[in-house]
Design an enzyme around this catalytic site. Structure first.
Site, PDB file in Angstrom:
ATOM      1  N   ASN A 126       3.450  -6.995  13.207  1.00 53.81           N
ATOM      2  CA  ASN A 126       3.197  -5.650  13.359  1.00 53.81           C
ATOM      3  C   ASN A 126       2.699  -5.020  14.463  1.00 53.81           C
ATOM      4  O   ASN A 126       3.049  -5.844  16.139  1.00 53.81           O
ATOM      5  CB  ASN A 126       1.409  -5.100  13.387  1.00 53.81           C
ATOM      6  CG  ASN A 126       0.706  -3.745  12.701  1.00 53.81           C
ATOM      7  OD1 ASN A 126       1.200  -3.379  11.651  1.00 53.81           O
ATOM      8  ND2 ASN A 126      -0.375  -3.395  13.941  1.00 53.81           N
TER       9      ASN A 126
ATOM     10  N   HIS B  16      -1.468   1.116  -4.643  1.00 53.30           N
ATOM     11  CA  HIS B  16      -1.731   2.451  -4.046  1.00 53.30           C
ATOM     12  C   HIS B  16      -0.484   3.682  -5.090  1.00 53.30           C
ATOM     13  O   HIS B  16      -0.967   5.276  -4.437  1.00 53.30           O
ATOM     14  CB  HIS B  16      -1.851   2.716  -2.619  1.00 53.30           C
ATOM     15  CG  HIS B  16      -2.538   2.233  -1.854  1.00 53.30           C
ATOM     16  ND1 HIS B  16      -2.804   2.500  -0.548  1.00 53.30           N
ATOM     17  CD2 HIS B  16      -3.741   1.372  -1.995  1.00 53.30           C
ATOM     18  CE1 HIS B  16      -4.164   1.948   0.214  1.00 53.30           C
ATOM     19  NE2 HIS B  16      -4.397   1.117  -1.335  1.00 53.30           N
TER      20      HIS B  16
ATOM     21  N   GLN C 107       0.971  -0.840   0.090  1.00 53.93           N
ATOM     22  CA  GLN C 107      -0.408  -0.067  -0.141  1.00 53.93           C
ATOM     23  C   GLN C 107       0.975   1.605   0.093  1.00 53.93           C
ATOM     24  O   GLN C 107       0.193   2.667  -0.304  1.00 53.93           O
ATOM     25  CB  GLN C 107      -1.027   0.127   1.431  1.00 53.93           C
ATOM     26  CG  GLN C 107      -1.382  -1.083   1.388  1.00 53.93           C
ATOM     27  CD  GLN C 107      -2.446  -1.259   2.722  1.00 53.93           C
ATOM     28  OE1 GLN C 107      -3.321  -0.617   2.775  1.00 53.93           O
ATOM     29  NE2 GLN C 107      -1.826  -1.800   3.560  1.00 53.93           N
TER      30      GLN C 107
HETATM   31  N1  APR Z   1       6.842  -2.672  12.214  1.00 51.30           N
HETATM   32  C1  APR Z   1       5.630  -2.909  11.709  1.00 51.30           C
HETATM   33  N2  APR Z   1       4.827  -2.841  12.119  1.00 51.30           N
HETATM   34  C2  APR Z   1       4.802  -1.147  12.632  1.00 51.30           C
HETATM   35  C3  APR Z   1       5.915  -0.124  12.775  1.00 51.30           C
HETATM   36  C4  APR Z   1       6.889  -1.144  12.195  1.00 51.30           C
HETATM   37  N3  APR Z   1       7.979  -0.690  13.249  1.00 51.30           N
HETATM   38  N4  APR Z   1       5.639   0.881  12.823  1.00 51.30           N
HETATM   39  C5  APR Z   1       4.035   1.490  12.910  1.00 51.30           C
HETATM   40  N5  APR Z   1       3.203  -0.263  13.093  1.00 51.30           N
HETATM   41  C6  APR Z   1       2.345  -0.528  12.793  1.00 51.30           C
HETATM   42  C7  APR Z   1       1.739   0.592  13.228  1.00 51.30           C
HETATM   43  O1  APR Z   1       0.725  -0.071  14.604  1.00 51.30           O
HETATM   44  C8  APR Z   1       0.028   0.125  12.116  1.00 51.30           C
HETATM   45  O2  APR Z   1      -0.922  -1.216  12.792  1.00 51.30           O
HETATM   46  O3  APR Z   1       1.848  -0.032  11.176  1.00 51.30           O
HETATM   47  C9  APR Z   1       0.618  -0.095  11.064  1.00 51.30           C
HETATM   48  C10 APR Z   1       0.637   0.962   9.741  1.00 51.30           C
HETATM   49  O4  APR Z   1      -0.896   2.002   9.745  1.00 51.30           O
HETATM   50  P1  APR Z   1      -1.463   2.909   9.411  1.00 51.30           P
HETATM   51  O5  APR Z   1      -0.585   4.262   9.255  1.00 51.30           O
HETATM   52  O6  APR Z   1      -3.217   2.906   9.388  1.00 51.30           O
HETATM   53  O7  APR Z   1      -0.929   2.785   7.486  1.00 51.30           O
HETATM   54  P2  APR Z   1      -1.503   1.594   6.041  1.00 51.30           P
HETATM   55  O8  APR Z   1      -2.190   0.440   7.321  1.00 51.30           O
HETATM   56  O9  APR Z   1      -0.478   1.565   5.289  1.00 51.30           O
HETATM   57  O10 APR Z   1      -2.566   2.351   5.793  1.00 51.30           O
HETATM   58  C11 APR Z   1      -3.094   1.848   4.706  1.00 51.30           C
HETATM   59  O11 APR Z   1      -4.462   4.111   4.469  1.00 51.30           O
HETATM   60  O12 APR Z   1      -3.679   6.604   4.194  1.00 51.30           O
HETATM   61  C12 APR Z   1      -4.260   5.787   3.650  1.00 51.30           C
HETATM   62  O13 APR Z   1      -2.864   5.192   1.346  1.00 51.30           O
HETATM   63  C13 APR Z   1      -2.730   5.119   2.731  1.00 51.30           C
HETATM   64  O14 APR Z   1      -1.878   3.335   2.130  1.00 51.30           O
HETATM   65  C14 APR Z   1      -2.307   3.854   2.883  1.00 51.30           C
HETATM   66  C15 APR Z   1      -3.438   3.576   3.880  1.00 51.30           C
END
Ligand code: APR
Length: 244
Positions: free
Chosen positions: A213, A119, A101
């Site tokens: 995660n 994305h 993503q």
């Molecule tokens: N290792 C593993 N997981 C992690 C780490 C890490 N070092 N740091 C943070 N996280 C986890 C957080 O706990 C969270 O659950 O990664 C996740 C990131 O989630 P989001 O910030 O929601 O990002 P994402 O899931 O990629 O969002 C999906 O939403 O805003 C839109 O298009 C955008 O592609 C994005 C989509």
């Protein structure tokens, strides 16, 4: 970190694997996620002000500025051990599809070959009018560049809220989820569709589901293995345990 031996054995014999990554996999490279409570991008900005077609119509310069800053930052950082572990996994698993993503381009820079960018990619721009013109960001200039072919506004080649995903990429991701025997969900909150449905699709096809995660997510109750922690630490240990 305790890794169940049956998971290691399964990984070693695996022919079809798939992974879905989110912003968490790039966090240890120094890029912000979207929903981490303290420093997620959406804690500081409103997505509806920056990541929607309406926002781009309303204030194209502001949207360009937001993506230009993210693109610059993505270019300044390096892939981390989590990205590199997925490159290693691709080397050992005959059919490995990495669905991301993320738009930061770090998986490709790490060396992953089969990367499905659901994305889009922040280093590319495209014509907002859909005349098919795509180009690299370096080729453009000015605050709100226009398409050389039709004169309409150019825009970052990323999928905004409310937009449909690129058809070929989504079809490839669905096919991978349907045919894999193990599916990894890594560094994603699992809140944004249709990406968030991919691990459930894999589960329906009988795949083993592994989540990596830092926090539990809506997927966690459905997985076979949940490794809570940083992907940059957990993935290298998983790969080392399976393939040395
Ligand atoms: N290792 C593993 N997981 C992690 C780490 C890490 N070092 N740091 C943070 N996280 C986890 C957080 O706990 C969270 O659950 O990664 C996740 C990131 O989630 P989001 O910030 O929601 O990002 P994402 O899931 O990629 O969002 C999906 O939403 O805003 C839109 O298009 C955008 O592609 C994005 C989509």
């Amino acid at each position: 970190m305790e890794i169940p031996p049956e998971l290691i054995t399964f990984l070693r014999s695996c022919v079809h694997a798939a992974a879905l990554t989110g912003a968490g996999v790039s966090k240890e490279s120094g890029l912000r996620t979207f929903r981490d409570p303290m420093d997620g991008l959406w804690a500081e900005y409103r997505p509806e002000d920056l990541a929607t077609p309406e926002a781009f119509e309303r204030t194209p310069e502001l949207v360009w500025e937001f993506y230009a800053a993210r693109r610059l930052k993505a270019g300044e950082v390096q892939p981390n051990p989590g990205h590199l572990a997925l490159v290693e996994m691709e080397r050992h698993v005959p059919h490995f599809t990495l669905v991301t993503q993320n738009v930061d381009g770090l998986h490709r820079r790490a060396g992953s070959k089969c990367v499905v960018e659901l994305h889009g990619n922040i280093t590319r721009v495209k014509c907002s009018h859909g005349c098919g013109v795509f180009t690299e960001w370096e080729e453009i200039s000015g605050k709100a560049p226009t398409c050389p072919a039709c004169g309409e506004k150019l825009r970052p080649d990323v999928v905004w809220f409310g937009e449909i995903l690129p058809g070929d990429e989504l079809a490839t991701a669905v096919q991978a989820a349907r045919t894999c025997s193990i599916f990894f969900s890594i560094g994603t909150s699992g809140l944004v569709q249709p990406a968030a449905s991919l691990p459930f699709l894999a589960k329906q096809n009988g795949a083993m589901i592994v989540e990596v995660n830092t926090e539990e997510t809506p997927l966690t109750p459905s997985v076979d293995y949940f490794f809570q922690g940083k992907s940059g630490e957990i993935l290298p240990e998983l790969v080392k345990a399976a393939w040395g």
